[in-house]
Design an enzyme around this catalytic site. Structure first.
Site, mmCIF file in Angstrom:
data_model
loop_
_atom_site.group_PDB
_atom_site.id
_atom_site.type_symbol
_atom_site.label_atom_id
_atom_site.label_comp_id
_atom_site.label_asym_id
_atom_site.label_seq_id
_atom_site.Cartn_x
_atom_site.Cartn_y
_atom_site.Cartn_z
ATOM 1 N N CYS A 276 1.803 8.159 3.978
ATOM 2 C CA CYS A 276 1.604 8.363 2.532
ATOM 3 C C CYS A 276 0.984 9.710 2.153
ATOM 4 C CB CYS A 276 0.787 7.233 1.929
ATOM 5 S SG CYS A 276 0.482 5.823 2.940
ATOM 6 N N ARG A 305 -1.450 3.924 15.692
ATOM 7 C CA ARG A 305 -2.634 3.179 15.276
ATOM 8 C C ARG A 305 -3.264 2.520 16.500
ATOM 9 N NH1 ARG A 305 -0.181 0.089 9.906
ATOM 10 N NH2 ARG A 305 0.570 1.980 8.867
ATOM 11 N N GLN A 323 7.739 3.750 11.145
ATOM 12 C CA GLN A 323 7.736 2.977 9.899
ATOM 13 C C GLN A 323 8.988 3.276 9.073
ATOM 14 O OE1 GLN A 323 3.955 3.969 7.965
ATOM 15 N NE2 GLN A 323 3.572 1.782 7.822
ATOM 16 N N ASP A 325 9.619 3.672 5.879
ATOM 17 C CA ASP A 325 8.637 3.942 4.835
ATOM 18 C C ASP A 325 9.294 4.601 3.623
ATOM 19 O OD1 ASP A 325 6.103 3.831 3.857
ATOM 20 O OD2 ASP A 325 5.247 5.307 5.228
ATOM 21 N N HIS A 327 8.103 5.993 -0.639
ATOM 22 C CA HIS A 327 7.166 6.038 -1.753
ATOM 23 C C HIS A 327 7.937 6.430 -3.013
ATOM 24 C CE1 HIS A 327 4.566 6.512 1.787
ATOM 25 N NE2 HIS A 327 3.766 5.736 1.098
ATOM 26 N N LYS A 407 0.931 -6.555 -4.835
ATOM 27 C CA LYS A 407 2.082 -6.336 -3.963
ATOM 28 C C LYS A 407 2.975 -7.566 -3.912
ATOM 29 C CE LYS A 407 -0.317 -7.860 0.239
ATOM 30 N NZ LYS A 407 -0.505 -7.641 1.677
ATOM 31 N N HIS A 453 4.283 1.983 -2.783
ATOM 32 C CA HIS A 453 4.610 1.992 -1.353
ATOM 33 C C HIS A 453 5.689 0.942 -1.136
ATOM 34 C CE1 HIS A 453 0.773 4.072 -0.133
ATOM 35 N NE2 HIS A 453 0.404 3.558 -1.285
#
Length: 589
Positions: A276, A305, A323, A325, A327, A407, A453
């Site tokens: 992000c 991570r 990911q 991912d 945005h 979410k 997200h």
């Protein structure tokens, strides 16, 4: 689905955990107790006991549990003061319980539950009597660090499950056995898809050629679907200066999940745990107008991570992963449409990969949250409207949102009925404020954009592991690393088999020609174990006629076909991303 603490199943499984602990205490000496909660799948209890528990102990523990249940002891709730609780625990000699007692906030009631001779610090609830624990089964035992910290003692976690009836238990145990056969770690090794190398590091995946080919097909589809869906693709760095993670708040809220910093040019850098902040920096690279919005940016971004060793699990829980991912930066007026668009996109993608049983959870504002409450209300209403418009069944998790926004979590059921938490559409009121994001509105003033997200597949590693288990390794043609195997009946047909292979190559099919000297039965068996969608067998008759004898998974022998007909079917199946072979056996007579 999360168990409701007030449900009968929750109470029974919680009680079963106490019954199991009571049985362990009867059978073994010097048992130290920690915790024993119910779970979505059953229950467990953590023990510190000199005897090493093994599956060979399960029968004796189950017999003792059955006896304890038959004795039909009442579950008695005892409410005591903190000094009384400490005295009781000290008298029982349970050192872990003393620490758990200290966790209970001042002012909250302190309760013990007694059933027979077994007494446990516990908030409940339970069934009325031990006789209310019905069909149960012990499943496994594993190590578990006390409080999940690797510096603490290793306890023994004993897992079990319980259901209201023997029939429900049998169905569950059958599902567990099926899951064992579909385990992605087992199939990954058998099909040569991936491996984990301990000398490289736990939780780091090595993709083998076949697994990498499937991943490549997934990524190609993902990228094209995003481009067709109005997204732009991004690539971002793998490391960033500490200041970036200070601004984003990761060093405040997520430092334990990040790897230690490295020093470059006398500046501390961190490997990224998330994408992000980089997408935000790209947003900040230009002044934005309302005319630019919405911006939909997607990336297959690899992140790292720190996960504790005890929770690592094949592809499903790793330390380095990519990911899926994205945005979305938009104006308040665009929010509802963007949410609906993202939800539709997620459903379409899951359907493409063969998952059609989808449900959702809507998580709302928690007690501790950032952002204007009015924005929370609008965001939550937009999420709910999108779910209702798409006709997706959902449950509301009141107060279950992140501190930075509400979410939607989409869950899918696989081929054997297990539910997996996958897609997420999540608002964020935190990062736009932290990074001071703005756009110029129609009124000429600066406004803060909404940031969403959005992950459809989650991580490629976890998604791949789930998909291996969903298909039991038998991937549909468009994903299969080897789509066709050509099997010459004898060495005399090898030249024709190679010519068939060349035709497959020209049409873009993934294939091999089995040139080994084995008998045809052994070649077929080998191809079946490799879960190849199609086998083309060529003998002297096929060579003479320019045909192939086809075996299609799962039908087996489907008859002799012209090679051009087979190629047309393969082209159609591959182009349409069909989930099963369409070539049926040739009718007889």
């Amino acid at each position: 689905m999360k168990l409701d603490v007030t449900s009968d199943l929750y109470k029974m499984r919680h009680s079963a955990a106490h019954v199991m602990a009571a049985a362990v205490c009867r059978l073994f000496s010097d048992v130290q107790l920690d915790i024993g909660p119910p779970t979505e799948e059953g229950f467990y209890y953590d023990f510190d006991v000199p005897h090493r528990l093994t599956p060979e102990d399960f029968e004796a523990i189950e017999r003792e549990m059955a006896a304890f249940i038959k004795e039909d002891h009442p579950f008695e709730c005892l409410t005591v003061s903190r000094p009384e609780a400490a005295a009781m625990i000290e008298a029982m000699g349970q050192r872990y319980k003393l620490e758990r007692l200290a966790d209970i906030p001042e002012g909250e009631p302190i309760t013990f539950y007694r059933c027979g001779e077994f007494v446990d610090l516990c908030r409940g609830p339970h069934v009325e009597r031990t006789g209310g624990v019905k069909a149960f089964k012990l499943l496994s035992v594993a190590g578990s660090y006390y409080r999940g910290r690797e510096t603490n003692p290793m306890l023994q976690r004993l897992y079990g499950t319980a259901f209201p009836s023997d029939k429900q238990l049998r169905v569950h145990l059958k599902q567990l056995e099926e899951a064992k056969q579909r385990d992605h770690r087992k199939l990954g090794k058998e099909l040569d898809l991936f491996s984990l190398q301990e000398d490289v590091g736990p939780g780091l995946i090595h993709w083998h050629p076949k697994g990498a080919r499937i991943r490549s097909e997934i990524e190609s589809y993902w990228r094209q679907a995003h481009l067709d869906g109005g997204y732009d693709l991004l690539y971002s760095p793998h490391i960033g200066r500490a200041g970036l993670w200070e601004t984003s708040g990761h060093l405040d809220f997520y430092k334990e999940g990040m790897y230690a910093p490295m020093e470059i040019d006398e500046n501390p850098y961190y490997v990224k745990p998330m994408n992000c902040p980089f997408h935000i920096k790209i947003y900040q690279s230009h002044k934005r107008s309302y005319r630019d919005l919405p911006l939909r940016w997607a990336e297959l971004g690899t992140v790292y991570r720190y996960e504790k060793a005890g929770v690592l699990h094949g592809l499903l829980r790793v330390r380095g992963f990519t990911q899926d991912d994205a945005h979305i930066f938009c104006t308040p007026a665009q929010v509802e449409a963007e949410i609906a668009r993202a939800v539709r996109f997620a459903i379409a993608m899951w359907h493409t990969f063969g998952f059609t049983n989808i449900s959702a959870y809507l998580s709302t504002r928690p007690d501790k949250a950032v952002g204007d409450p009015q924005r929370w209300e609008q965001a939550t209403a937009s999420l709910e409207a999108a779910l209702q418009a798409e006709g997706i069944p959902y449950e509301t998790d009141h107060g279950g949102g992140a501190f930075y926004g509400p979410k939607i979590d989409l869950k899918v059921k696989d081929a054997i009925g297990r539910e997996w938490q996958m897609s997420t559409v999540q608002f964020d009121f935190n990062l736009p404020d932290r990074f001071q994001l703005t756009y110029v509105g129609e009124d000429g003033r600066e406004h803060v954009p909404y940031m969403i997200h959005r992950a459809l597949l989650g991580s490629l590693e976890r998604f791949f592991g789930i998909m291996v288990e969903h298909y039991a390794g038998a991937f549909p043609l468009w994903l299969a690393p080897e789509q066709v195997r050509v099997l010459p009946l004898t060495e005399k047909q090898q030249e024709y088999a190679l010519a068939v292979g060349e035709r497959l190559r020209q049409t873009g099919r993934r294939f091999t020609v089995d040139e080994r000297a084995d008998k045809i039965g052994a070649k077929i068996r080998h191809a079946q174990l490799a879960k190849i969608p199609y086998m083309l067998i060529v003998g002297p008759k096929e060579e003479q006629a320019g045909t192939v004898a086809v075996r299609a998974r799962p039908h087996g022998d489907v008859g002799v076909r012209a090679l051009d007909e087979v190629l047309d079917i393969l082209d159609q199946e591959n182009a349409e991303r069909l989930l099963a072979t369409t070539m049926e056996p040739t009718p007889k007579g």
